[in-house]
Design a protein around this motif. Structure first.
Motif, PDB file in Angstrom:
ATOM      1  N   PHE A 176      93.988   3.785  62.232  1.00  9.63           N
ATOM      2  CA  PHE A 176      92.839   3.114  62.849  1.00  9.63           C
ATOM      3  C   PHE A 176      92.579   3.657  64.259  1.00  9.63           C
ATOM      4  O   PHE A 176      91.440   3.973  64.617  1.00  9.63           O
ATOM      5  CB  PHE A 176      93.079   1.598  62.904  1.00  9.63           C
ATOM      6  CG  PHE A 176      91.978   0.843  63.591  1.00  9.63           C
ATOM      7  CD1 PHE A 176      90.765   0.613  62.957  1.00  9.63           C
ATOM      8  CD2 PHE A 176      92.140   0.386  64.904  1.00  9.63           C
ATOM      9  CE1 PHE A 176      89.735  -0.077  63.593  1.00  9.63           C
ATOM     10  CE2 PHE A 176      91.120  -0.302  65.547  1.00  9.63           C
ATOM     11  CZ  PHE A 176      89.917  -0.526  64.893  1.00  9.63           C
ATOM     12  N   VAL A 177      93.648   3.797  65.058  1.00  4.76           N
ATOM     13  CA  VAL A 177      93.493   4.286  66.434  1.00  4.76           C
ATOM     14  C   VAL A 177      92.962   5.711  66.451  1.00  4.76           C
ATOM     15  O   VAL A 177      92.095   6.068  67.261  1.00  4.76           O
ATOM     16  CB  VAL A 177      94.837   4.181  67.193  1.00  4.76           C
ATOM     17  CG1 VAL A 177      94.764   4.921  68.524  1.00  4.76           C
ATOM     18  CG2 VAL A 177      95.194   2.716  67.422  1.00  4.76           C
ATOM     19  N   LEU A 178      93.464   6.551  65.554  1.00  2.75           N
ATOM     20  CA  LEU A 178      92.977   7.932  65.497  1.00  2.75           C
ATOM     21  C   LEU A 178      91.502   7.984  65.109  1.00  2.75           C
ATOM     22  O   LEU A 178      90.743   8.816  65.620  1.00  2.75           O
ATOM     23  CB  LEU A 178      93.804   8.748  64.505  1.00  2.75           C
ATOM     24  CG  LEU A 178      95.223   9.109  64.940  1.00  2.75           C
ATOM     25  CD1 LEU A 178      95.980   9.809  63.815  1.00  2.75           C
ATOM     26  CD2 LEU A 178      95.197  10.018  66.180  1.00  2.75           C
ATOM     27  N   ALA A 179      91.078   7.092  64.219  1.00  7.52           N
ATOM     28  CA  ALA A 179      89.666   7.056  63.837  1.00  7.52           C
ATOM     29  C   ALA A 179      88.800   6.636  65.014  1.00  7.52           C
ATOM     30  O   ALA A 179      87.719   7.193  65.250  1.00  7.52           O
ATOM     31  CB  ALA A 179      89.469   6.107  62.657  1.00  7.52           C
ATOM     32  N   VAL A 180      89.259   5.658  65.771  1.00  5.41           N
ATOM     33  CA  VAL A 180      88.516   5.222  66.970  1.00  5.41           C
ATOM     34  C   VAL A 180      88.440   6.353  67.984  1.00  5.41           C
ATOM     35  O   VAL A 180      87.374   6.641  68.547  1.00  5.41           O
ATOM     36  CB  VAL A 180      89.187   3.980  67.598  1.00  5.41           C
ATOM     37  CG1 VAL A 180      88.549   3.647  68.950  1.00  5.41           C
ATOM     38  CG2 VAL A 180      89.077   2.770  66.664  1.00  5.41           C
ATOM     39  N   ALA A 181      89.586   7.027  68.209  1.00  5.50           N
ATOM     40  CA  ALA A 181      89.609   8.126  69.178  1.00  5.50           C
ATOM     41  C   ALA A 181      88.676   9.262  68.746  1.00  5.50           C
ATOM     42  O   ALA A 181      87.974   9.855  69.570  1.00  5.50           O
ATOM     43  CB  ALA A 181      91.037   8.649  69.334  1.00  5.50           C
ATOM     44  N   GLY A 182      88.647   9.549  67.450  1.00  8.51           N
ATOM     45  CA  GLY A 182      87.760  10.591  66.952  1.00  8.51           C
ATOM     46  C   GLY A 182      86.300  10.255  67.165  1.00  8.51           C
ATOM     47  O   GLY A 182      85.495  11.114  67.553  1.00  8.51           O
ATOM     48  N   TYR A 183      85.935   8.995  66.932  1.00 12.08           N
ATOM     49  CA  TYR A 183      84.543   8.590  67.143  1.00 12.08           C
ATOM     50  C   TYR A 183      84.168   8.668  68.619  1.00 12.08           C
ATOM     51  O   TYR A 183      83.095   9.164  68.976  1.00 12.08           O
ATOM     52  CB  TYR A 183      84.316   7.165  66.627  1.00 12.08           C
ATOM     53  CG  TYR A 183      82.965   6.617  67.017  1.00 12.08           C
ATOM     54  CD1 TYR A 183      81.794   7.160  66.493  1.00 12.08           C
ATOM     55  CD2 TYR A 183      82.857   5.585  67.948  1.00 12.08           C
ATOM     56  CE1 TYR A 183      80.548   6.682  66.876  1.00 12.08           C
ATOM     57  CE2 TYR A 183      81.612   5.099  68.335  1.00 12.08           C
ATOM     58  CZ  TYR A 183      80.461   5.659  67.796  1.00 12.08           C
ATOM     59  OH  TYR A 183      79.228   5.187  68.186  1.00 12.08           O
ATOM     60  N   LEU A 184      85.061   8.224  69.494  1.00 13.21           N
ATOM     61  CA  LEU A 184      84.773   8.268  70.928  1.00 13.21           C
ATOM     62  C   LEU A 184      84.620   9.716  71.400  1.00 13.21           C
ATOM     63  O   LEU A 184      83.742  10.017  72.222  1.00 13.21           O
ATOM     64  CB  LEU A 184      85.891   7.568  71.710  1.00 13.21           C
ATOM     65  CG  LEU A 184      86.005   6.046  71.495  1.00 13.21           C
ATOM     66  CD1 LEU A 184      87.209   5.486  72.260  1.00 13.21           C
ATOM     67  CD2 LEU A 184      84.721   5.338  71.933  1.00 13.21           C
ATOM     68  N   ALA A 185      85.462  10.620  70.885  1.00 19.63           N
ATOM     69  CA  ALA A 185      85.338  12.035  71.258  1.00 19.63           C
ATOM     70  C   ALA A 185      84.002  12.601  70.787  1.00 19.63           C
ATOM     71  O   ALA A 185      83.356  13.395  71.488  1.00 19.63           O
ATOM     72  CB  ALA A 185      86.500  12.836  70.664  1.00 19.63           C
ATOM     73  N   SER A 186      83.561  12.178  69.610  1.00 14.88           N
ATOM     74  CA  SER A 186      82.305  12.721  69.059  1.00 14.88           C
ATOM     75  C   SER A 186      81.088  12.321  69.879  1.00 14.88           C
ATOM     76  O   SER A 186      80.068  13.009  69.856  1.00 14.88           O
ATOM     77  CB  SER A 186      82.126  12.259  67.609  1.00 14.88           C
ATOM     78  OG  SER A 186      81.785  10.876  67.544  1.00 14.88           O
ATOM     79  N   ARG A 187      81.172  11.235  70.593  1.00 14.04           N
ATOM     80  CA  ARG A 187      80.033  10.765  71.383  1.00 14.04           C
ATOM     81  C   ARG A 187      79.718  11.703  72.551  1.00 14.04           C
ATOM     82  O   ARG A 187      78.614  11.679  73.097  1.00 14.04           O
ATOM     83  CB  ARG A 187      80.286   9.348  71.913  1.00 14.04           C
ATOM     84  CG  ARG A 187      80.313   8.278  70.822  1.00 14.04           C
ATOM     85  CD  ARG A 187      80.533   6.890  71.416  1.00 14.04           C
ATOM     86  NE  ARG A 187      79.466   6.539  72.357  1.00 14.04           N
ATOM     87  CZ  ARG A 187      78.301   5.984  72.014  1.00 14.04           C
ATOM     88  NH1 ARG A 187      78.046   5.739  70.729  1.00 14.04           N
ATOM     89  NH2 ARG A 187      77.407   5.674  72.915  1.00 14.04           N
ATOM     90  N   ALA A 188      80.690  12.534  72.929  1.00 17.91           N
ATOM     91  CA  ALA A 188      80.476  13.454  74.049  1.00 17.91           C
ATOM     92  C   ALA A 188      79.921  14.803  73.606  1.00 17.91           C
ATOM     93  O   ALA A 188      79.634  15.660  74.447  1.00 17.91           O
ATOM     94  CB  ALA A 188      81.790  13.657  74.807  1.00 17.91           C
TER      95      ALA A 188
END
Length: 620
Positions: A176-188
């Motif tokens: 779950f944490v890795l999925a959240v981190a991946g989404y946050l990275a994609s926003r940039a």
């Protein structure tokens, strides 16, 4: 480049995604294998094979559609939507892990594979849009390094998570944490709008798959690059699948040594990717491919030659520490590491080649076709391994030997079908081993469309040196006597050389040369001519003949002046006697290829062009 906004957010996004996929997939397999076996409605072996199948199946079903989608919408927006989908899938996966709902986890693995199938085309097609041409190989090197290290870390982490005291909770939280981190990275990731004309998107899984493959087959060089990449995945999948039994049966080692073998292979690929970046000298360099091919075969064979003798006591089982403590295992470890290094040298130029050669607006579709073929080759790899090992009773060592030998056969086939690969290799040897070539003004070459290069003519290898300076194929107009030289005529013929001679020698050849030049320019190709009409007899720039004016009168395309410096006095020049007739006197001498600003075809003439070329040559 790595830390720029146009690359790092994307790089972090794809690494986190690959890491999460591998943690989830391997945790599922380990949980099914080692816990609650009775609760499964099917056998463990069937479940494991189903898991492998449901993860690959989406690449057959959805890759073609994924390629069209990626080519027809903003790539950054698509990545964010895919990461949102991953977040939903992994949230459900976390719940399924906590409740140990294995069949639900299997369904979610199919959805994870589907998300990866849609991410694959945009993952690679984004690079030529976000990076400059001289950054393309570096970008691919980072991506390959990140992907294989993510596979390694994900595989090792899965074992640690499952083995820990609160492994189920830790695993659920991790995905779950890795999925959240991946989404946050994609926003940039900055906006990456479609480059071609937006077309209607149709969802047709099977027909779309065949249509996608048929489209890339129209470009033989891209199709052969895809087959070569797919062959590497065939080879890599076979190695990775057989490591556990190879370690157990032939190295007398436990599971910790399997992790060591996986680490050596993955880190080797990462190292090979950066060796490729280092020795590509800032542009897509197919000349490195034969080094990768040779390494995959030679070190694949050496891996078997280096197997140690059986331990004195049959019950001896090596652990990680005892395995690396014995020097007899070092050669095995080195050979496997070098197989990985060779793989990195092999695939990075091929990915960069596809990205640089695919039409704008269709790069993702070419990558999608590549993903389809990769998946097909991995399935064939599994089927072949089962047949040879289970049905025909082969040893794993015999299977590995077959892989090494087949690699040489595949390479010969690819090189016979795409002579450009051979030409690039010969050009690379000349440019970086026999000579030290530097290129100034490479960006002056047009990235697409017709153009004429005019250059001084110093030696018999001028064309091969110029070929290595350009990432695009070049059609050379060359004196017929040179194009038919015994040692070089094979390369020149398959490079599409246009032979020419004076009308007094053969009027038909002379007229056909100008027709071929006109057709090449009409097809948007680069054409290189040597307007002096012959090799310089004294090292000085000769007068330009009127042929260039005749060409420009019919096709007023851009003209790029080019100068070769340093080849006069080489074995291939006419200094101190006829070329090739004297003893070579120097090696690894400095050669420069200098390009001047483009001249409009309507303004160019032979006198102006000669002045521009002469200005780049040293004063006599």
């Amino acid at each position: 480049m790595l830390l720029t906004k146009r690359f790092f957010p994307y790089f972090a996004t794809q690494c986190l995604g690959a890491l999460n996929d591998n943690i989830y997939k391997n945790v599922l397999l380990l949980m099914v294998t080692y816990s609650q076996i009775e609760s499964l409605p099917i056998s463990v072996n069937l479940f494991v094979n189903l898991a492998a199948g449901v993860f690959i199946l989406p690449f057959f079903l959805f890759s073609a559609h994924a390629g069209v989608v990626a080519d027809n919408m903003d790539k950054a927006k698509l990545i964010r939507r895919l990461k949102q989908l991953e977040l939903v899938i992994m949230s459900c996966a976390a719940m399924a892990i906590l409740t140990q709902s294995y069949m639900m986890m299997l369904l979610l693995l199919f959805l994870t594979g589907s998300q990866s199938a849609y991410f694959g085309p945009v993952k690679y097609s984004l690079l030529p849009q976000a990076l400059a041409e001289d950054e393309l190989v570096t970008g691919n090197a980072w991506v390959e390094m990140g992907t294989f290290l993510s596979i390694l870390i994900g595989t090792l982490s899965a074992g640690l998570l499952v083995a820990s005291d609160k492994g189920i909770i830790a695993t659920a939280a991790t995905v779950f944490v890795l999925a959240v981190a991946g989404y946050l990275a994609s926003r940039a990731i900055p906006a990456m709008p479609p480059q071609g004309n937006v077309t209607k998107i149709r969802f047709a899984p099977l027909s779309g798959t065949w249509r996608s493959i048929a489209k890339v087959r129209k470009t033989p060089s891209i199709w052969m690059a895809i087959l070569a990449i797919s062959w590497f995945w065939f080879l890599g999948a076979t190695y990775l699948t057989q490591f556990p039994n190879f370690a157990k049966l032939h190295l007398h080692a436990d599971a910790t040594v399997v992790s060591l073998l996986l680490a050596l292979f993955s880190i080797g690929i990462a190292a090979g990717s950066f060796l490729c970046e280092r020795f590509s000298f800032g542009h897509v360099e197919l000349g490195l491919l034969p080094f990768g091919v040779a390494g995959l075969t030679l070190f694949g064979v050496d891996l078997l030659w280096s197997l140690p003798e059986l331990p004195a006591q049959a019950e001896t089982i090596y652990s990680f520490s005892s395995f690396i403590a014995e020097s007899q295992h070092y050669r095995v470890m080195f050979a496997l590491f070098m197989v990985g290094v060779s793989g990195g040298l092999f695939i990075v130029p091929l990915y960069a080649f596809i990205q640089s050669r695919a039409d704008r607006g269709e790069c993702a579709q070419a990558i999608a076709a590549n993903n389809i073929m990769n998946a097909l080759f991995m399935v064939v790899s599994a089927v072949m391994s089962i047949l040879l090992l289970e049905v025909f009773g082969w040893q794993i060592t015999e299977l590995f030997l077959l892989l090494a030998l087949l690699n040489a056969v595949v390479a010969l086939y690819v090189y016979s079908q795409v002579p450009e690969f051979t030409q690039r290799f010969v050009s690379y040897l000349l440019s970086h081993i026999l000579y030290r070539v530097t290129v100034t003004g490479r960006d002056k070459l047009p990235s697409e469309g017709a153009g004429i290069i005019v250059c001084n003519h110093v030696s018999y290898v001028d064309a091969l040196i110029i070929m290595g300076a350009s990432t695009r194929p070049i059609r050379f107009v060359m004196d017929k006597s040179i194009s038919e030289m015994p040692l070089l005529k094979y390369l020149f013929r398959h490079a599409g050389v246009i032979p020419i001679c004076s009308p007094r020698q053969s009027e038909a050849t002379y007229n056909q040369a100008f027709e071929s030049i006109h057709q090449a320019l009409a097809d948007g190709e680069l054409v290189c001519i040597f307007p002096e009409g012959r090799l310089t007899p004294n090292g000085e720039l000769g007068e330009f003949r009127p042929g260039i004016d005749k060409i420009l009168a019919r096709d007023s395309v851009p003209v790029i002046p080019m100068a070769l410096n340093g080849l006069w006095g080489s074995y291939f020049s006419h200094k101190d006697g006829h070329a090739l007739s004297t003893r070579p006197k120097r090696f690894w001498s400095k050669i420069s290829v200098d390009l001047d600003d483009v001249v409009s075809g309507t303004e160019a003439n032979r006198h102006l062009l000669r002045e521009r070329v002469e200005a780049m040559l040293p004063a006599s």
